[in-house]
Design a protein around this motif. Structure first.
Motif, short mmCIF file in Angstrom:
data_model
loop_
_atom_site.label_atom_id
_atom_site.label_comp_id
_atom_site.label_asym_id
_atom_site.label_seq_id
_atom_site.Cartn_x
_atom_site.Cartn_y
_atom_site.Cartn_z
N UNK A 280 -7.24 1.53 6.55
CA UNK A 280 -5.90 1.02 6.24
C UNK A 280 -5.44 1.56 4.88
N UNK A 281 -6.32 1.51 3.90
CA UNK A 281 -5.95 1.98 2.56
C UNK A 281 -5.63 3.48 2.58
N UNK A 282 -6.43 4.25 3.26
CA UNK A 282 -6.23 5.70 3.28
C UNK A 282 -4.95 6.07 4.03
N UNK A 283 -4.72 5.41 5.15
CA UNK A 283 -3.56 5.77 5.97
C UNK A 283 -2.24 5.41 5.30
N UNK A 284 -2.19 4.30 4.60
CA UNK A 284 -0.91 3.83 4.06
C UNK A 284 -0.63 4.26 2.62
N UNK A 285 -1.66 4.58 1.83
CA UNK A 285 -1.43 4.92 0.43
C UNK A 285 -1.14 6.41 0.29
N UNK A 286 0.00 6.76 -0.28
CA UNK A 286 0.37 8.19 -0.40
C UNK A 286 -0.68 9.02 -1.12
N UNK A 287 -1.37 8.44 -2.08
CA UNK A 287 -2.34 9.23 -2.87
C UNK A 287 -3.48 9.76 -2.01
N UNK A 288 -3.70 9.13 -0.82
CA UNK A 288 -4.82 9.53 0.04
C UNK A 288 -4.36 10.39 1.23
N UNK B 236 0.83 -1.21 0.00
CA UNK B 236 0.00 0.00 0.00
C UNK B 236 0.86 1.26 0.00
N UNK B 237 1.99 1.21 0.67
CA UNK B 237 2.89 2.37 0.69
C UNK B 237 3.39 2.72 -0.71
N UNK B 238 3.35 1.75 -1.60
CA UNK B 238 3.76 1.98 -2.99
C UNK B 238 2.56 2.32 -3.87
N UNK B 239 1.44 2.65 -3.22
CA UNK B 239 0.20 3.02 -3.92
C UNK B 239 -0.39 1.86 -4.72
N UNK B 240 -0.08 0.63 -4.32
CA UNK B 240 -0.68 -0.54 -4.97
C UNK B 240 -1.98 -0.87 -4.25
N UNK B 241 -3.12 -0.83 -4.94
CA UNK B 241 -4.42 -1.04 -4.29
C UNK B 241 -4.50 -2.41 -3.61
#
Length: 362
Positions: A81-89, A41-46
């Motif tokens: 989890x998705x919002x916190x770890x993905x840079x795009x969010x 997720x940190x690499x913006x992979x869904x």
């Protein structure tokens, strides 16, 4: 560190010093898989549906989640989890944290304190100190006959939530709950859950449907109330009571006892029995911590800890001891009415003394 290193720590079997044939497993698979999932997720992979479901099916997660989160809760948790770890969010993450939305605060804690959590997991697999402390603290609130070892102890550490639970399959700890408790004293929370493994409670046999709700809440109050003496007093004594134990476990307790007393009185006079769902709502979903900790604290404060532990498989004895302590306490405490006490003594004869008579007959 490489994922290979963390995978190698997934399950470690240690021999207990208590004697031959006694072993435990420390399973950290759920935690290591969480870090692998969030690395992506940190690499913006869904996060795909399949990956999320596979994650939830890991034994540590599956059983831990079972009694804590609903399907709707898990949908919200996954989104956090998705919002916190993905840079795009990141802008949305900042907004949710500013609004103090609980899931986002908790997930962000797992993200920010990850090095600390990884270090703790590594320490679990390198020595048995944590297990030794679990027993040490649990023994403080157990009668001598129960100060034993669990023959096949399974310990699971997960990187989800902020709780711990003792189940037939083992003990399940969230890393956040454990490390927060360790700030007070290492092993406190783990000792609390170990208590439940060593004092599983009495089997009452066939229970009349109208007695189920009351009997279940009585058992929960005693089980959690006694176990709470392991960790809650020290935790609450921290400056400012940072965990808010007084607010959620003590302050509401008098109202619980008064309303419980009213429900028992109504039942004693032939009214409808209160359900376990009603008692759980009254207990704010605490599974007996409210009012169990309040009651056990009164019992201990007035010098009755030893008899409380000696009868720790008898929930009726717990209430009667509380009643005795409430009469003795220097401050006014809510007490059960004479009508309720008579009714509880009837249930005691029905489920405790009858059971003892049948056992002696056999």
């Amino acid at each position: 560190m490489s994922s290979f290193f963390w995978r190698s720590l997934v399950v470690l079997v240690l021999l207990l010093a208590a004697g031959p044939g006694r072993a435990q497993t420390v399973n950290v698979d759920a935690a290591t898989r969480y870090w692998e999932m969030t690395d992506a997720l940190r690499q913006d992979k869904p996060l795909t549906d399949a990956a999320w479901q596979d994650f939830l099916e890991i034994p540590g997660n599956k059983i831990y989640v079972r009694g804590i989160y609903s399907a709707a809760d898990l949908v919200r948790y996954r989104k956090a989890i998705e919002v916190v770890y993905m840079p795009r969010h990141d802008s949305l993450r900042q907004a949710k944290l500013a609004a103090k939305v609980w899931y986002y605060l908790m997930v962000n804690d797992y993200k920010e304190r990850e090095p600390e959590y990884r270090t703790y997991v590594a320490s679990l697999t390198q020595n048995s100190v944590a297990v030794d402390l679990m027993y040490q603290y649990a023994y403080q609130q157990l009668p001598p006959a129960n100060r034993t070892k669990v023959a096949k102890l399974n310990l699971y550490y997960v990187a989800l939530g902020n709780d711990a639970t003792s189940q037939q399959e083992g003990i399940f700890y969230s890393l956040r709950a454990v490390l927060d408790a360790n700030e007070v004293k290492r092993g406190l929370l783990e000792g609390h859950e170990m208590y439940h493994q060593l004092q599983p409670g009495r089997e009452f046999g066939s229970i009349a449907p109208d007695d189920e709700g009351l009997l279940q809440i009585l058992v929960s109050m005693q089980n959690e109330g006694i176990a709470d003496q392991i960790d809650k007093p020290l935790t609450m004594a921290q400056p400012g009571d940072p965990h808010g134990i007084r607010d959620w476990a003590l302050t509401p307790a008098p109202v619980f006892i008064q309303r419980m007393d009213s429900a028992i009185q109504a039942r004693a006079r032939g009214g409808t029995a209160a359900t376990i769902r009603w008692y759980r709502r009254l207990s704010n979903g605490s599974n007996g911590h409210l009012p169990g900790f309040f009651m056990s604290s009164a019992i201990v404060r007035n010098g009755y800890n030893k008899p409380m532990l000696a009868r720790s498989d008898n929930p009726f004895a717990f209430v009667l001891l509380y009643q005795k302590a409430a009469k003795k306490d220097k401050t006014p405490l809510p007490r059960f009415s004479d009508t309720s006490i008579r009714y509880l003594k009837e249930l005691k004869r029905k489920y405790i003394q009858r059971q003892l008579s049948m056992s002696n007959y056999q």
